[in-house]
Design a protein around this motif. Structure first.
Motif, PDB file in Angstrom:
ATOM      1  N   PRO A  66      51.257  40.178  30.991  1.00  0.00           N
ATOM      2  CA  PRO A  66      50.818  39.054  31.759  1.00  0.00           C
ATOM      3  C   PRO A  66      49.662  39.338  32.870  1.00  0.00           C
ATOM      4  O   PRO A  66      49.078  38.459  33.069  1.00  0.00           O
ATOM      5  CB  PRO A  66      52.357  38.488  32.480  1.00  0.00           C
ATOM      6  N   GLU A  67      50.043  40.527  33.312  1.00  0.00           N
ATOM      7  CA  GLU A  67      48.826  40.611  34.758  1.00  0.00           C
ATOM      8  C   GLU A  67      47.519  41.014  34.267  1.00  0.00           C
ATOM      9  O   GLU A  67      46.773  40.876  34.914  1.00  0.00           O
ATOM     10  CB  GLU A  67      49.470  41.920  35.305  1.00  0.00           C
ATOM     11  N   ASP A  68      47.200  40.880  32.926  1.00  0.00           N
ATOM     12  CA  ASP A  68      46.003  41.029  32.234  1.00  0.00           C
ATOM     13  C   ASP A  68      45.153  39.756  32.417  1.00  0.00           C
ATOM     14  O   ASP A  68      44.095  39.678  32.177  1.00  0.00           O
ATOM     15  CB  ASP A  68      45.926  41.701  30.914  1.00  0.00           C
ATOM     16  N   LEU A  69      45.937  38.737  32.321  1.00  0.00           N
ATOM     17  CA  LEU A  69      45.406  37.399  32.116  1.00  0.00           C
ATOM     18  C   LEU A  69      44.366  36.893  33.313  1.00  0.00           C
ATOM     19  O   LEU A  69      44.971  37.027  34.307  1.00  0.00           O
ATOM     20  CB  LEU A  69      46.709  36.527  31.787  1.00  0.00           C
ATOM     21  N   LEU A  70      43.351  36.224  33.033  1.00  0.00           N
ATOM     22  CA  LEU A  70      42.558  35.600  34.038  1.00  0.00           C
ATOM     23  C   LEU A  70      42.370  34.111  33.839  1.00  0.00           C
ATOM     24  O   LEU A  70      41.369  33.777  34.265  1.00  0.00           O
ATOM     25  CB  LEU A  70      41.214  36.425  33.950  1.00  0.00           C
ATOM     26  N   LEU A  71      43.440  33.534  33.338  1.00  0.00           N
ATOM     27  CA  LEU A  71      43.244  32.107  33.280  1.00  0.00           C
ATOM     28  C   LEU A  71      43.481  31.454  34.316  1.00  0.00           C
ATOM     29  O   LEU A  71      44.152  32.245  35.451  1.00  0.00           O
ATOM     30  CB  LEU A  71      44.229  31.599  31.793  1.00  0.00           C
ATOM     31  N   PRO A  72      42.903  30.157  34.600  1.00  0.00           N
ATOM     32  CA  PRO A  72      42.970  29.721  36.095  1.00  0.00           C
ATOM     33  C   PRO A  72      44.424  29.604  36.696  1.00  0.00           C
ATOM     34  O   PRO A  72      44.675  29.853  37.834  1.00  0.00           O
ATOM     35  CB  PRO A  72      42.361  28.218  35.729  1.00  0.00           C
ATOM     36  N   PHE A  73      45.438  29.178  35.700  1.00  0.00           N
ATOM     37  CA  PHE A  73      46.784  28.972  36.291  1.00  0.00           C
ATOM     38  C   PHE A  73      47.342  30.517  36.698  1.00  0.00           C
ATOM     39  O   PHE A  73      48.437  30.502  37.357  1.00  0.00           O
ATOM     40  CB  PHE A  73      47.721  28.341  35.166  1.00  0.00           C
ATOM     41  N   CYS A  74      46.791  31.429  36.352  1.00  0.00           N
ATOM     42  CA  CYS A  74      46.985  32.903  37.059  1.00  0.00           C
ATOM     43  C   CYS A  74      46.674  33.073  38.397  1.00  0.00           C
ATOM     44  O   CYS A  74      47.431  33.859  39.056  1.00  0.00           O
ATOM     45  CB  CYS A  74      46.626  33.836  36.051  1.00  0.00           C
ATOM     46  N   LYS A 230      42.641  56.803  37.548  1.00  0.00           N
ATOM     47  CA  LYS A 230      43.552  57.231  36.522  1.00  0.00           C
ATOM     48  C   LYS A 230      44.731  56.349  36.256  1.00  0.00           C
ATOM     49  O   LYS A 230      45.891  56.658  35.876  1.00  0.00           O
ATOM     50  CB  LYS A 230      44.384  58.941  36.887  1.00  0.00           C
ATOM     51  N   LYS A 231      44.389  55.048  36.405  1.00  0.00           N
ATOM     52  CA  LYS A 231      45.557  54.135  36.208  1.00  0.00           C
ATOM     53  C   LYS A 231      44.804  52.630  36.022  1.00  0.00           C
ATOM     54  O   LYS A 231      43.567  52.646  36.512  1.00  0.00           O
ATOM     55  CB  LYS A 231      46.507  53.993  37.352  1.00  0.00           C
ATOM     56  N   LYS A 232      45.283  51.763  35.373  1.00  0.00           N
ATOM     57  CA  LYS A 232      44.786  50.480  35.311  1.00  0.00           C
ATOM     58  C   LYS A 232      44.903  49.737  36.664  1.00  0.00           C
ATOM     59  O   LYS A 232      45.972  49.913  37.158  1.00  0.00           O
ATOM     60  CB  LYS A 232      45.277  49.550  34.045  1.00  0.00           C
ATOM     61  N   VAL A 233      43.730  49.214  36.921  1.00  0.00           N
ATOM     62  CA  VAL A 233      44.048  47.897  38.221  1.00  0.00           C
ATOM     63  C   VAL A 233      44.030  46.547  37.895  1.00  0.00           C
ATOM     64  O   VAL A 233      43.522  46.252  36.631  1.00  0.00           O
ATOM     65  CB  VAL A 233      43.123  48.563  39.491  1.00  0.00           C
ATOM     66  N   SER A 234      44.268  45.682  38.804  1.00  0.00           N
ATOM     67  CA  SER A 234      44.309  44.530  38.565  1.00  0.00           C
ATOM     68  C   SER A 234      43.085  43.562  38.537  1.00  0.00           C
ATOM     69  O   SER A 234      42.454  43.621  39.739  1.00  0.00           O
ATOM     70  CB  SER A 234      45.350  43.672  39.417  1.00  0.00           C
ATOM     71  N   ARG A 235      42.347  43.221  37.689  1.00  0.00           N
ATOM     72  CA  ARG A 235      41.112  42.530  37.720  1.00  0.00           C
ATOM     73  C   ARG A 235      41.518  41.260  38.437  1.00  0.00           C
ATOM     74  O   ARG A 235      40.437  40.803  39.225  1.00  0.00           O
ATOM     75  CB  ARG A 235      40.612  42.179  36.168  1.00  0.00           C
ATOM     76  N   LYS A 236      42.626  40.349  38.104  1.00  0.00           N
ATOM     77  CA  LYS A 236      42.863  39.200  39.015  1.00  0.00           C
ATOM     78  C   LYS A 236      42.799  39.576  40.410  1.00  0.00           C
ATOM     79  O   LYS A 236      42.227  38.747  41.212  1.00  0.00           O
ATOM     80  CB  LYS A 236      44.210  38.737  38.488  1.00  0.00           C
ATOM     81  N   GLN A 237      43.377  40.542  40.803  1.00  0.00           N
ATOM     82  CA  GLN A 237      43.202  40.845  42.382  1.00  0.00           C
ATOM     83  C   GLN A 237      41.726  41.116  43.071  1.00  0.00           C
ATOM     84  O   GLN A 237      41.705  40.553  43.903  1.00  0.00           O
ATOM     85  CB  GLN A 237      44.287  42.093  42.812  1.00  0.00           C
ATOM     86  N   ILE A 238      41.036  41.774  41.975  1.00  0.00           N
ATOM     87  CA  ILE A 238      39.780  42.098  42.637  1.00  0.00           C
ATOM     88  C   ILE A 238      38.797  40.758  42.544  1.00  0.00           C
ATOM     89  O   ILE A 238      38.154  40.490  43.481  1.00  0.00           O
ATOM     90  CB  ILE A 238      38.993  42.967  41.579  1.00  0.00           C
ATOM     91  N   LEU A 239      39.042  39.999  41.530  1.00  0.00           N
ATOM     92  CA  LEU A 239      38.362  38.818  41.313  1.00  0.00           C
ATOM     93  C   LEU A 239      38.684  37.574  42.532  1.00  0.00           C
ATOM     94  O   LEU A 239      37.970  37.162  43.366  1.00  0.00           O
ATOM     95  CB  LEU A 239      38.419  38.130  40.110  1.00  0.00           C
TER      96      LEU A 239
END
Ligand code: BTN
Length: 315
Positions: A66-74, A230-239
């Motif tokens: 779920p952390e990968d989602l970038l839909l508005p409700f996230c 060396k790990k995935k990070v949150s695109r939502k946090q960056i945006l």
């Protein structure tokens, strides 16, 4: 016209998202959305088809990431309204322009998981694999056309600060608006403007950030955050962090201050550079960026040249 209706698919995604990674039965989804179990099944199949990672099992359905989602409700309420999410587009630049013409407000953000015709500066292709953060800001500045360049500098300055703060990385800005990490390209920006008379109708700034993708497969001089950390990070946090920082920074536009702060973040000044334009190139040492954002380079005979656009390479 861009179709943005909230449909049953979005409702299903939101239900799954709010359930974290847990499983929800088809019956529960059917009750919550008011559609039959068969319709739920069909919508889930269509969502999977369009690229959403949804697990199906005997007990129901789940979103494994779920952390990968970038839909508005996230997103948190302060930025949610700005987000227009698409699973796949040719380029967010064109969608942003359509939305801007339709009246979509200042500071909206068009984000896509995947672009099939991502474009870069000087008409280059921009490879936009899944896992990257590909978005275009819609801006409706009140400044006249010659002054809107400052928004690009405000954007690259904001992004470099946000990424440094979030990940404690040694990121620098390369003129005009690329971000470099370990000398390789982490992010690029492209801006396009529509004017009427001497008024700016809108400016769109497209930003591509290599986050969880692997650009080094295709481009030797590119790097992603995942490659380095060396790990995935949150695109939502960056945006989210970027949108808040950028909004804050452009609340009052002060070009002198923005350029001065931008200069503190750049690795271009003092470097030997080669700047390519559509039909020529210039070489020398980058000695300054003036208050209009132009790069000043000096050749070996101490002749100075002012360059207003181009792709810059540190040599
Ligand atoms: C460059 O460095 O050449 C600019 C790259 C800009 C890429 C972004 S990704 C989001 C937006 N959509 C596009 O097609 N391009 C920009």
């Amino acid at each position: 016209m861009v179709n943005k209706t909230i449909d049953k698919k979005q409702m299903i995604l939101e239900l799954l998202y709010r359930h974290g990674g847990g499983t929800i039965s088809g019956v529960k989804i059917s009750e919550a959305t008011g559609i039959s179990r068969v319709a739920v099944w069909k919508h889930i199949a269509a969502l999977k088809q369009s690229g959403f990672a949804i697990d199906s099992g005997p007990n129901g359905y789940a979103l494994p990431h779920p952390e990968d989602l970038l839909l508005p409700f996230c997103f948190e309420p302060s930025v949610r309204e700005q987000i227009h999410h698409f699973q796949e587009v040719e380029t967010t630049m064109d969608i942003a322009k359509i939305l801007a013409r339709e009246g979509t407000p200042h500071l909206s953000c068009v984000v896509a998981e995947h672009q099939t015709k991502g474009r870069g500066r000087l008409n280059r292709e921009w490879v936009s694999d899944k896992g990257g953060l590909w978005f275009t800001l819609i801006l409706k500045p009140l400044e006249p056309p010659p002054l809107v360049y400052i928004y690009n500098f405000a954007a690259s300055l904001s992004l470099s600060r946000v990424l440094k703060k979030l990940f404690d990385l040694d990121i620098s800005v390369k003129w005009p608006n690329d971000l470099l990490l370990e000398g390789k390209k982490l992010s690029g920006m492209l801006s396009e403007m529509e004017t009427r008379g001497d008024m700016v109708q809108f400016l769109v700034i497209g930003i591509g950030i290599n986050v969880n993708n692997d650009p080094s497969n295709k481009e030797f001089k590119a790097v992603s955050l995942k490659n380095i950390l060396k790990k995935k990070v949150s695109r939502k946090q960056i945006l989210t962090a970027f949108l808040l920082e950028f909004k804050n920074r452009i609340q009052t536009i002060n070009p002198t201050k923005i350029i001065a702060q931008w200069k503190e973040q750049t690795s271009t000044l003092g470097s030997r550079v080669r700047v390519e334009t559509f039909d020529s190139f210039h070489e020398g040492t980058a000695v300054d960026v003036d208050e209009t954002g132009a790069l000043i380079i000096e050749d070996d005979q101490q002749n100075r040249k002012k360059i207003i656009y181009g792709d810059c390479f540190h040599t």
